[in-house]
Write a protein that holds these residues in place. Sequence first.
Motif, PDB file in Angstrom:
ATOM      1  N   TYR B   6      29.428  37.977  47.598  1.00 43.67           N
ATOM      2  CA  TYR B   6      29.131  38.827  46.445  1.00 43.67           C
ATOM      3  C   TYR B   6      28.229  38.082  45.481  1.00 43.67           C
ATOM      4  O   TYR B   6      28.114  36.861  45.533  1.00 43.67           O
ATOM      5  N   GLY B  36      39.028  30.266  43.045  1.00 42.47           N
ATOM      6  CA  GLY B  36      38.819  30.007  41.616  1.00 42.47           C
ATOM      7  C   GLY B  36      38.631  31.296  40.839  1.00 42.47           C
ATOM      8  O   GLY B  36      37.714  31.418  40.038  1.00 42.47           O
ATOM      9  N   PRO B  38      40.696  34.129  38.209  1.00 42.26           N
ATOM     10  CA  PRO B  38      41.472  33.853  36.998  1.00 42.26           C
ATOM     11  C   PRO B  38      42.776  33.110  37.298  1.00 42.26           C
ATOM     12  O   PRO B  38      43.173  32.231  36.522  1.00 42.26           O
ATOM     13  N   LEU B  57      39.221  24.996  45.405  1.00 45.37           N
ATOM     14  CA  LEU B  57      38.132  25.256  46.350  1.00 45.37           C
ATOM     15  C   LEU B  57      37.750  26.725  46.223  1.00 45.37           C
ATOM     16  O   LEU B  57      38.607  27.608  46.344  1.00 45.37           O
ATOM     17  N   HIS B  60      32.360  30.529  46.263  1.00 47.51           N
ATOM     18  CA  HIS B  60      31.177  30.851  45.473  1.00 47.51           C
ATOM     19  C   HIS B  60      31.004  29.805  44.393  1.00 47.51           C
ATOM     20  O   HIS B  60      31.722  28.817  44.374  1.00 47.51           O
ATOM     21  N   SER B  67      32.371  45.266  38.182  1.00 44.65           N
ATOM     22  CA  SER B  67      33.483  45.794  37.406  1.00 44.65           C
ATOM     23  C   SER B  67      34.814  45.447  38.023  1.00 44.65           C
ATOM     24  O   SER B  67      35.250  46.077  38.973  1.00 44.65           O
ATOM     25  N   GLN B 129      35.742  40.464  33.160  1.00 42.40           N
ATOM     26  CA  GLN B 129      36.404  39.370  33.880  1.00 42.40           C
ATOM     27  C   GLN B 129      35.547  38.109  34.021  1.00 42.40           C
ATOM     28  O   GLN B 129      36.085  37.000  33.905  1.00 42.40           O
ATOM     29  N   ARG B 157      34.378  26.767  51.315  1.00 36.38           N
ATOM     30  CA  ARG B 157      35.155  27.867  51.857  1.00 36.38           C
ATOM     31  C   ARG B 157      36.248  27.360  52.790  1.00 36.38           C
ATOM     32  O   ARG B 157      35.959  26.640  53.748  1.00 36.38           O
ATOM     33  N   CYS B 189      45.274  31.337  46.020  1.00 37.92           N
ATOM     34  CA  CYS B 189      44.910  32.254  44.935  1.00 37.92           C
ATOM     35  C   CYS B 189      43.602  32.905  45.355  1.00 37.92           C
ATOM     36  O   CYS B 189      42.647  32.985  44.575  1.00 37.92           O
ATOM     37  N   TYR B 300      36.160  52.782  43.815  1.00 36.02           N
ATOM     38  CA  TYR B 300      37.271  52.033  44.390  1.00 36.02           C
ATOM     39  C   TYR B 300      38.448  52.948  44.694  1.00 36.02           C
ATOM     40  O   TYR B 300      38.631  53.991  44.086  1.00 36.02           O
ATOM     41  N   ALA B 318      49.828  33.295  45.032  1.00 37.57           N
ATOM     42  CA  ALA B 318      49.865  33.747  43.640  1.00 37.57           C
ATOM     43  C   ALA B 318      48.712  34.716  43.390  1.00 37.57           C
ATOM     44  O   ALA B 318      47.689  34.678  44.072  1.00 37.57           O
ATOM     45  N   PRO B 327      44.693  49.697  39.111  1.00 45.92           N
ATOM     46  CA  PRO B 327      44.256  49.162  37.817  1.00 45.92           C
ATOM     47  C   PRO B 327      44.942  49.823  36.619  1.00 45.92           C
ATOM     48  O   PRO B 327      44.913  49.266  35.536  1.00 45.92           O
ATOM     49  N   ARG B 331      47.655  45.575  35.297  1.00 45.09           N
ATOM     50  CA  ARG B 331      48.711  44.653  35.693  1.00 45.09           C
ATOM     51  C   ARG B 331      48.269  43.658  36.765  1.00 45.09           C
ATOM     52  O   ARG B 331      49.081  42.898  37.273  1.00 45.09           O
ATOM     53  N   GLY B 332      46.996  43.686  37.154  1.00 48.22           N
ATOM     54  CA  GLY B 332      46.522  42.785  38.201  1.00 48.22           C
ATOM     55  C   GLY B 332      46.364  41.366  37.699  1.00 48.22           C
ATOM     56  O   GLY B 332      47.220  40.506  37.921  1.00 48.22           O
ATOM     57  N   ASN B 334      46.564  40.283  34.741  1.00 50.92           N
ATOM     58  CA  ASN B 334      47.572  39.913  33.748  1.00 50.92           C
ATOM     59  C   ASN B 334      48.847  39.392  34.419  1.00 50.92           C
ATOM     60  O   ASN B 334      49.434  38.424  33.961  1.00 50.92           O
TER      61      ASN B 334
HETATM   62  C1  LIG Z   1      38.157  48.261  39.197  1.00 48.56           C
HETATM   63  C2  LIG Z   1      39.158  47.225  38.851  1.00 48.56           C
HETATM   64  C3  LIG Z   1      39.621  47.141  37.541  1.00 48.56           C
HETATM   65  C4  LIG Z   1      40.572  46.193  37.204  1.00 48.56           C
HETATM   66  N1  LIG Z   1      41.003  46.127  35.907  1.00 48.56           N
HETATM   67  C5  LIG Z   1      41.926  45.224  35.568  1.00 48.56           C
HETATM   68  C6  LIG Z   1      42.337  45.080  34.212  1.00 48.56           C
HETATM   69  O1  LIG Z   1      41.836  45.786  33.320  1.00 48.56           O
HETATM   70  N2  LIG Z   1      43.276  44.143  33.907  1.00 48.56           N
HETATM   71  C7  LIG Z   1      43.816  43.329  34.868  1.00 48.56           C
HETATM   72  O2  LIG Z   1      44.673  42.506  34.536  1.00 48.56           O
HETATM   73  N3  LIG Z   1      43.418  43.400  36.155  1.00 48.56           N
HETATM   74  C8  LIG Z   1      42.489  44.327  36.523  1.00 48.56           C
HETATM   75  N4  LIG Z   1      42.048  44.371  37.814  1.00 48.56           N
HETATM   76  C9  LIG Z   1      42.601  43.424  38.801  1.00 48.56           C
HETATM   77  C10 LIG Z   1      41.964  42.035  38.703  1.00 48.56           C
HETATM   78  O3  LIG Z   1      40.567  42.107  38.874  1.00 48.56           O
HETATM   79  C11 LIG Z   1      42.577  41.128  39.767  1.00 48.56           C
HETATM   80  O4  LIG Z   1      43.977  41.242  39.672  1.00 48.56           O
HETATM   81  C12 LIG Z   1      42.196  39.653  39.605  1.00 48.56           C
HETATM   82  O5  LIG Z   1      40.855  39.424  39.894  1.00 48.56           O
HETATM   83  C13 LIG Z   1      43.038  38.784  40.536  1.00 48.56           C
HETATM   84  O6  LIG Z   1      42.729  37.445  40.329  1.00 48.56           O
HETATM   85  P1  LIG Z   1      42.939  36.359  41.472  1.00 48.56           P
HETATM   86  O7  LIG Z   1      42.543  35.062  40.851  1.00 48.56           O
HETATM   87  O8  LIG Z   1      44.291  36.510  42.036  1.00 48.56           O
HETATM   88  O9  LIG Z   1      41.952  36.775  42.644  1.00 48.56           O
HETATM   89  P2  LIG Z   1      40.374  36.977  42.654  1.00 48.56           P
HETATM   90  O10 LIG Z   1      39.855  37.276  41.317  1.00 48.56           O
HETATM   91  O11 LIG Z   1      40.097  37.939  43.741  1.00 48.56           O
HETATM   92  O12 LIG Z   1      39.805  35.551  43.055  1.00 48.56           O
HETATM   93  C14 LIG Z   1      39.912  35.042  44.363  1.00 48.56           C
HETATM   94  C15 LIG Z   1      38.894  33.942  44.544  1.00 48.56           C
HETATM   95  O13 LIG Z   1      39.111  33.318  45.795  1.00 48.56           O
HETATM   96  C16 LIG Z   1      37.860  33.082  46.405  1.00 48.56           C
HETATM   97  N5  LIG Z   1      38.067  32.974  47.844  1.00 48.56           N
HETATM   98  C17 LIG Z   1      38.387  33.972  48.706  1.00 48.56           C
HETATM   99  N6  LIG Z   1      38.473  33.494  49.960  1.00 48.56           N
HETATM  100  C18 LIG Z   1      38.209  32.165  49.899  1.00 48.56           C
HETATM  101  C19 LIG Z   1      38.146  31.119  50.874  1.00 48.56           C
HETATM  102  N7  LIG Z   1      38.385  31.338  52.172  1.00 48.56           N
HETATM  103  N8  LIG Z   1      37.846  29.887  50.456  1.00 48.56           N
HETATM  104  C20 LIG Z   1      37.628  29.620  49.139  1.00 48.56           C
HETATM  105  N9  LIG Z   1      37.664  30.571  48.197  1.00 48.56           N
HETATM  106  C21 LIG Z   1      37.956  31.829  48.560  1.00 48.56           C
HETATM  107  C22 LIG Z   1      37.027  34.280  45.970  1.00 48.56           C
HETATM  108  O14 LIG Z   1      35.662  34.035  46.087  1.00 48.56           O
HETATM  109  C23 LIG Z   1      37.455  34.442  44.521  1.00 48.56           C
HETATM  110  O15 LIG Z   1      36.699  33.662  43.642  1.00 48.56           O
HETATM  111  C24 LIG Z   1      41.092  45.315  38.182  1.00 48.56           C
HETATM  112  C25 LIG Z   1      40.607  45.395  39.496  1.00 48.56           C
HETATM  113  C26 LIG Z   1      39.655  46.332  39.837  1.00 48.56           C
HETATM  114  C27 LIG Z   1      39.157  46.402  41.235  1.00 48.56           C
END
Ligand SMILES: Cc1cc2nc3c(=O)[nH]c(=O)nc-3n(C[C@H](O)[C@H](O)[C@H](O)COP(=O)(O)OP(=O)(O)OC[C@H]3O[C@@H](n4cnc5c(N)ncnc54)[C@H](O)[C@@H]3O)c2cc1C
Lengths: 64, 537
Positions: B6, B36, B38, B57, B60, B67, B129, B157, B189, B300, B318, B327, B331-332, B334
Motif C-alpha cells: 500500500y 508497526g 498503532p 519489524l 513498509h 481512510s 490514523q 517483512r 501486531c 469497505y 494484539a 468501525p 472500537r478497532g 482504540n
Molecule cells: C474504514 C475504517 C475506519 C476505521 N475507523 C476507526 C476509528 O474511527 N477508530 C478506531 O479505533 N479504529 C478504526 N478503524 C480500525 C483501525 O484502523 C484498526 O483497528 C487499526 O489500524 C489496527 O491497528 P493494528 O496496529 O492492530 O494493525 P494495522 O494498523 O493493520 O497495522 C499492522 C501493521 O503490520 C504490518 N505488517 C503486516 N504484515 C507484516 C509482515 N509480514 N511483516 C512486517 N510487518 C507486517 C502492516 O504493514 C501494518 O503496518 C477503522 C478501520 C477502517 C477500515
Amino acid sequence: MAVTLTPNITDPDGFYTQLLAAHDGLSIEDSAALNARLILVLANHIGDRSVLTAALKAAKLEDS
Amino acid sequence: MVATRYETAYQLYPYEKAAGQDLDVVEHHPVVIVGGGPVGLALALDLGKRGTPALVLDDHEGPGQGSKAICFSKRSLDIAHRLGAGQPMVDKGVVWNVGRVFHGDGQLFSFNLQPEEGHRNPAFINLQQPYFEKFLVDAIRQAQANGAPIQIRGKNRVRHIEQDGDITHVQVDTPDGPYQLDADWLIACDGAGSPTRKMMDLTFDGRVFEDNFLIADVRMKADFPTERWFWFHPPFKHSGASALLHKQPDDVWRIDFQLGWDIDRAAELDPDRIRARVDAMLSSQTGTVPDYDLVWTSIYTFQCRRMKNFRHGSVIFAGDAAHQVSPFGARGANSGLQDAENLAWKLDLIVKGQADLSLLDSYAQEREFGADENILNSSRATDFMTPKTEISTIFRNAVLDLAGKYAFARPFVNSGRLSVPCTYDDMPLFTADAMPDAPARSRPGSACPDAPVDDGFLLDLLDGQFTVLAISGDAPSGPALFNVHIPDPSPLLAERYLGAHKQAVYLIRPDQHVIGRWPAYDPDKICAALQRAIGKA
Ligand SMILES: Cc1cc2nc3c(=O)[nH]c(=O)nc-3n(C[C@H](O)[C@H](O)[C@H](O)COP(=O)(O)OP(=O)(O)OC[C@H]3O[C@@H](n4cnc5c(N)ncnc54)[C@H](O)[C@@H]3O)c2cc1C
C-alpha cells in the motif's frame, strides 16, 4: 416478577375491538409497523426485564 | 525483495541495513513486534520506556495512506498521554463530544459523550490514523534519545516463523535479502490479515456483515459544527440506508454512505458517481454545493471476529491481528491500544524475571473479554443499521419512528456505541471490592476515571507503575511502592472516588486499572493485593 397471565382488562370485548379498529384500513406492512410500535410502547411502560422476559416466553407459548 | 502492499502517507522509519544482517550470528531479541501500526508502536514505546528492549519489524516505511481510523477515544488519549504522545494528538485533532442522529429530514436526538468536567482529555478526537502513528513514532524518537531501547526496522517483512521451545526463529525479508533472528517473545501486531496468524495456521472466526460502506474523505471549507452527524434514511439522493458526516483535521470531512450488499463496486467508485452523492448530501445542508476535493475514497465491508486464544506460548497476538470489529463504535484501534497497554507492563515484568509466565494468560483472558465486549457492541450496532430480516427492519423502523416523538425510544437507536474501556469485573488479578458502596465507576477492574488534582489531573500522577493512591486520611507509609497522597481532594475527585466515604486507599495497576480499594490503609492487604495482581496468589 411474573407476568400477569390471568384476566386483567376490565372490558375485554371493548379493548379487543379497539385494538382491531386501530388496524382498520392498514396494509399488512403498516399493520406490522403499528404492532411493532405498540410492542415497544408497552414494553417500555412495563420496564421490568424479568416481566418482559416472562412475557416473551408466554407469547412463544413456551411452558414456564 | 519486500513488496509494497500500500501507499504510505509519509516515511517514518526508512529502511536501513541492520548491522547483524551480514553476520553469521543470529541476532537474539527479548521482544520482537511484528507490525508497526498503532498497536505495535504503542507497545514498543511502552516497553522501551520501561527499559525492556523492543524491536519492531514493519514491511513498509510508514503508515498507510487512506481512510482508516479517525475517531480516537479518551482512553486512547490517556494512554498516549502517559507515553508522551498525547498532547500533539489533542493539539492536531478535532475535539468533539456531541453527536446528532437524524431520521430523514428530522433530528431524532443529540448526545454528549462527555457531559462532565474535570478530565484532561476530551471524549473523542478525530485525527487521521497516519497522524496518530506519526505522533507515536515522534514519541519513540524522543524516548530513544533518552536511552529507551527501541528499534523500528522499516521494509522488514516477516516471512516465516518457527516456534522452537521457548524461542521463536523469525525469517525476515529486506531489500538486501533475507536474514534471521531469534525472539524470546514474538508479539503479532500485524493487522487483520495477520501473516503471523496464518503462518501458525490459527483460525479467525466470526460474522461477516452483508453490507458495503462507501467512504469519501473530502477537503472543503465548511462551517458545519464539529459534531458527529448520522442519518438513518438520509433525505438526500442516492445516499443509501444511512450516512455519516464527521470533521477531521486539515479541513477534511469523513463521509460514509451505506450502500447495501448487492452493488457493483467498480461502478460505485467512479468519481463522478461519488461526487453526485456528495453533492446531494452537502447541498442538502448548505443549499449550494461547496467547492471540495475528493481526498480518498474506498468501499469497505466488515466483520466481527476474534482469535480463540490471544496467547500461543511465546507468540502473543494484539490489535486487529487478534480481533476485528466494524468501525461503528470506533472500537478497532482504540481497543488495540488497550491491548498494548495491558500487555506492556506484564511482558516487562516477565522479561525482567519479576513475574511468572502465567501473568501473560491474564493478558489473554482480560483482552479476550474486552474483545467480546467490543464485538457484542459492534454487532448490535451493525444489526440495528443493517437489519437482517424483514421483521428486524420493521422493529428498527418502529424505533426510528417513535424516537422522533418520544424520548423513551431514543436509547434503542444504535448508530454505534462509542468505545469506552471495559471493566475487568471478577477477573483473577483483582481484589474483591472492600467499599461496595463507593462509586461504581472506580470499582476494582475499572480504568481510573480522571479528575482534577491541584492544577493538573489525577491520571498524570498514575505514571505507569503500581501506585497506592490515598485520598484524604493519612499518607501511606508501607511497602516500597509508588505512593500518592491527596490530602485535600477536589470535589470532583471525591465524587468519583469517595462517594459518601471520608477517605479511601486505592491500589492501581501500571495500566491505570483499579486493583482494589479499602476504607483505610492496611499494608498487609496492599501486599496481598499486589501479589495477586502479578499472578502470584
Ligand atoms: C474504514 C475504517 C475506519 C476505521 N475507523 C476507526 C476509528 O474511527 N477508530 C478506531 O479505533 N479504529 C478504526 N478503524 C480500525 C483501525 O484502523 C484498526 O483497528 C487499526 O489500524 C489496527 O491497528 P493494528 O496496529 O492492530 O494493525 P494495522 O494498523 O493493520 O497495522 C499492522 C501493521 O503490520 C504490518 N505488517 C503486516 N504484515 C507484516 C509482515 N509480514 N511483516 C512486517 N510487518 C507486517 C502492516 O504493514 C501494518 O503496518 C477503522 C478501520 C477502517 C477500515
